[in-house]
Design an enzyme around this catalytic site. Structure first.
Site, PDB file in Angstrom:
ATOM      1  N   HIS A  36       0.861  -1.421  -0.088  1.00  0.00           N
ATOM      2  CA  HIS A  36       0.153  -0.248  -0.044  1.00  0.00           C
ATOM      3  C   HIS A  36       1.061   1.301  -0.093  1.00  0.00           C
ATOM      4  CE1 HIS A  36      -3.576  -1.748   0.746  1.00  0.00           C
ATOM      5  NE2 HIS A  36      -3.143  -3.005   0.756  1.00  0.00           N
ATOM      6  N   THR A  37       1.941   1.159  -0.006  1.00  0.00           N
ATOM      7  CA  THR A  37       3.573   2.102  -0.161  1.00  0.00           C
ATOM      8  C   THR A  37       3.109   2.766  -1.967  1.00  0.00           C
ATOM      9  OG1 THR A  37       4.626   0.806  -0.417  1.00  0.00           O
ATOM     10  CG2 THR A  37       4.330   1.773   1.484  1.00  0.00           C
ATOM     11  N   GLY A 123      -8.261 -14.163  -7.530  1.00  0.00           N
ATOM     12  CA  GLY A 123      -7.989 -13.493  -5.405  1.00  0.00           C
ATOM     13  C   GLY A 123      -6.496 -14.046  -5.001  1.00  0.00           C
ATOM     14  N   ALA A 124      -5.289 -14.154  -5.492  1.00  0.00           N
ATOM     15  CA  ALA A 124      -4.237 -14.910  -5.429  1.00  0.00           C
ATOM     16  C   ALA A 124      -3.690 -13.701  -4.398  1.00  0.00           C
ATOM     17  CB  ALA A 124      -3.766 -15.701  -5.872  1.00  0.00           C
ATOM     18  N   SER A 128      -3.145 -11.613 -11.470  1.00  0.00           N
ATOM     19  CA  SER A 128      -3.307 -11.406 -12.558  1.00  0.00           C
ATOM     20  C   SER A 128      -4.353 -10.803 -13.605  1.00  0.00           C
ATOM     21  CB  SER A 128      -4.353 -12.870 -12.242  1.00  0.00           C
ATOM     22  OG  SER A 128      -5.434 -12.297 -11.531  1.00  0.00           O
ATOM     23  N   GLU A 161      -7.839   0.351 -15.168  1.00  0.00           N
ATOM     24  CA  GLU A 161      -8.103  -0.404 -13.568  1.00  0.00           C
ATOM     25  C   GLU A 161      -8.929   0.552 -13.157  1.00  0.00           C
ATOM     26  OE1 GLU A 161      -7.328  -4.003 -11.214  1.00  0.00           O
ATOM     27  OE2 GLU A 161      -5.820  -3.296 -13.262  1.00  0.00           O
ATOM     28  N   ASP A 173       1.521  -3.171  -9.910  1.00  0.00           N
ATOM     29  CA  ASP A 173       1.252  -4.409 -10.263  1.00  0.00           C
ATOM     30  C   ASP A 173       1.614  -4.625 -11.530  1.00  0.00           C
ATOM     31  OD1 ASP A 173       0.750  -4.810  -7.448  1.00  0.00           O
ATOM     32  OD2 ASP A 173      -1.039  -5.182  -8.295  1.00  0.00           O
ATOM     33  N   TYR A 223     -10.192  -1.158  -0.298  1.00  0.00           N
ATOM     34  CA  TYR A 223      -8.979  -0.300  -0.960  1.00  0.00           C
ATOM     35  C   TYR A 223      -9.395   1.382  -0.970  1.00  0.00           C
ATOM     36  CZ  TYR A 223      -4.772  -0.316  -3.844  1.00  0.00           C
ATOM     37  OH  TYR A 223      -3.613   0.036  -4.659  1.00  0.00           O
TER      38      TYR A 223
HETATM   39  C1  GLA Z   1      -3.172  -3.915  -5.219  1.00  0.00           C
HETATM   40  C2  GLA Z   1      -2.960  -2.680  -5.526  1.00  0.00           C
HETATM   41  C3  GLA Z   1      -1.605  -2.215  -5.839  1.00  0.00           C
HETATM   42  C4  GLA Z   1      -0.524  -2.146  -4.465  1.00  0.00           C
HETATM   43  C5  GLA Z   1      -1.295  -3.371  -3.741  1.00  0.00           C
HETATM   44  C6  GLA Z   1      -0.827  -3.385  -2.531  1.00  0.00           C
HETATM   45  O1  GLA Z   1      -2.812  -4.961  -5.343  1.00  0.00           O
HETATM   46  O2  GLA Z   1      -2.694  -3.375  -7.609  1.00  0.00           O
HETATM   47  O3  GLA Z   1      -1.325  -0.601  -6.536  1.00  0.00           O
HETATM   48  O4  GLA Z   1      -0.989  -1.244  -3.856  1.00  0.00           O
HETATM   49  O5  GLA Z   1      -1.934  -3.500  -3.525  1.00  0.00           O
HETATM   50  O6  GLA Z   1       0.319  -2.957  -1.920  1.00  0.00           O
END
Ligand code: GLA
Length: 382
Positions: A36-37, A123-124, A128, A161, A173, A223
């Site tokens: 979450h950074t 959901g892992a 994906s 997204e 990601d 989120y």
């Molecule tokens: C998800 C989001 C990423 C990131 C993580 C938490 O995977 O897509 O951008 O914020 O959560 O680190």
């Protein structure tokens, strides 16, 4: 990469469309530390893995585009000039979102046929979705000679997204999936969007993912909520993002925020520091210190940022009580998905078998175990 899946996708495409496709592999990712950074302009430490999305794509003369999701046996057809999001939660939005964002960037594409499938369990928390977005933009970029750089492509994936899936995600990601380097993890600065590769010597240890095989609902809205808390506290602190704030800065406004939100912002500032400490531990070959940071990170995600769940906490507690596990924490957005564990190679089987048994007894769900191989990012395959 999964050769069997590759064969299936290729054959399926040829049977359906009777042409030879361009084949793309786009990997999922792990994240060693820094959760979450990314949307706080901070640091993360992800790596691409050898599981992901395999996609077959080719131009089409038809007046529509056709996409087939092999795993789901579902087909999507759309017209390029009439794009609208599908129902929430549908895989279709990853495809349509990328197409729409390519068009919004001023580029022109023609119709295409596409077949895809993957070997990352949904959901892992292994991204994906970013793998799928990247594979689509990467394929379309080549087919229609769009001249997009990899940096531009991941921004298109991220916007898909935002606008089609409805998650205001960071860049981790998409970056890790696109820029992954075999045997390396990437220390990524999410402000400059530049990374430094680290070839990690794990000695007699290895990274293992344990999938809770649960994904609690509301994770997307939770989120977005977390993100808006971070943004509002940055505003109060008069900084661009929490990456620019120190614990002392935060203390100065403590009275003006709720205790819950204070803890959330504090978590981000501390987690960001942990990523830098982790990179030092890796440089010094100090796996014990790295492991401790993973446990610490989990504590913050659980108690301060509040994005964990019982299943994840159970797995991390099991790891903590085993001396052969140097560190473990939940990975990704949270509310389900995997834990990442740094375990002695020799003791991995005994540990995971024991955990799996206990987990089943407690939750009546099977967890699954994945050994991780750090891999190259999105690419053409044969
Ligand atoms: C998800 C989001 C990423 C990131 C993580 C938490 O995977 O897509 O951008 O914020 O959560 O680190």
């Amino acid at each position: 990469m999964n050769k069997e899946l590759l064969h299936k996708i290729k054959t399926n495409f040829s049977e359906k469309f009777d042409t030879k496709p361009l084949m793309i592999f786009s990997p999922g990712r792990i994240n060693i530390i820094g959760e979450h950074t990314d949307y706080n302009d901070g640091f993360v430490f992800p790596a691409a893995v050898d599981m992901g999305i395999i996609l077959a794509i080719q131009k089409s003369d038809s007046i529509i585009s056709t996409v087939y999701a092999l795993d789901k046996h579902e087909e999507l057809q759309f017209s390029l000039d009439e794009l609208e999001p599908s129902t929430e939660g549908s895989w279709e939005n990853y495809i349509k979102g990328v197409v729409a964002e390519i068009q919004n960037s001023g580029k022109t594409i023609g119709n295409f046929n596409l077949v895809f499938g993957g070997d990352i369990p949904g959901g892992a928390g292994m991204s994906s979705s970013a793998a799928l977005e990247n594979s689509v933009v990467f394929g379309l970029n080549i087919l229609f000679d769009l001249q997009l750089s990899k940096e531009e492509m991941i921004l298109i994936s991220q916007k898909a997204e935002y606008n089609y899936v409805g998650v205001k995600c960071g860049i981790m990601d998409q970056y890790a999936s696109m820029f992954g380097i075999k045997d390396n993890a990437l220390l990524l600065d999410c402000r400059t969007v530049k990374s430094k590769p680290y070839k990690i010597d794990f000695k007699n240890y290895q990274l293992i993912l344990i999938n809770t095989n649960v994904k609690h609902s509301l994770s997307d809205s939770a989120y977005n909520d977390r993100r808006s808390v971070c943004e509002s506290i940055s505003k109060m602190l008069d900084v661009q993002a929490l990456r620019d704030a120190t614990v002392n800065d935060l203390k100065e406004i403590q009275e003006q925020v709720t205790p819950e939100n204070y803890q959330k912002a504090l978590f981000i500032i501390q987690e960001n520091d942990k990523v830098i400490m982790a990179s030092r531990a890796i440089e010094e070959g100090n796996l014990n210190a790295l492991g401790e940071l993973l446990f610490d990170s989990h504590k913050g995600l659980q108690n301060q940022y509040k994005v964990s769940c019982d299943e994840l906490d159970f797995l991390v507690n099991k790891a903590k009580s085993n001396k052969h596990v140097l560190g473990a924490r939940m990975m990704g957005g949270g509310f389900g998905g995997c834990t990442i564990n740094l375990i002695s190679t020799e003791h991995t089987n005994a540990f995971t078998e024991d955990v799996a048994r206990n987990y089943k007894e407690k939750f009546n769900i099977d967890c699954t175990v994945h050994a991780i191989k750090l891999s190259d990012g999105t690419r053409i395959i044969e």
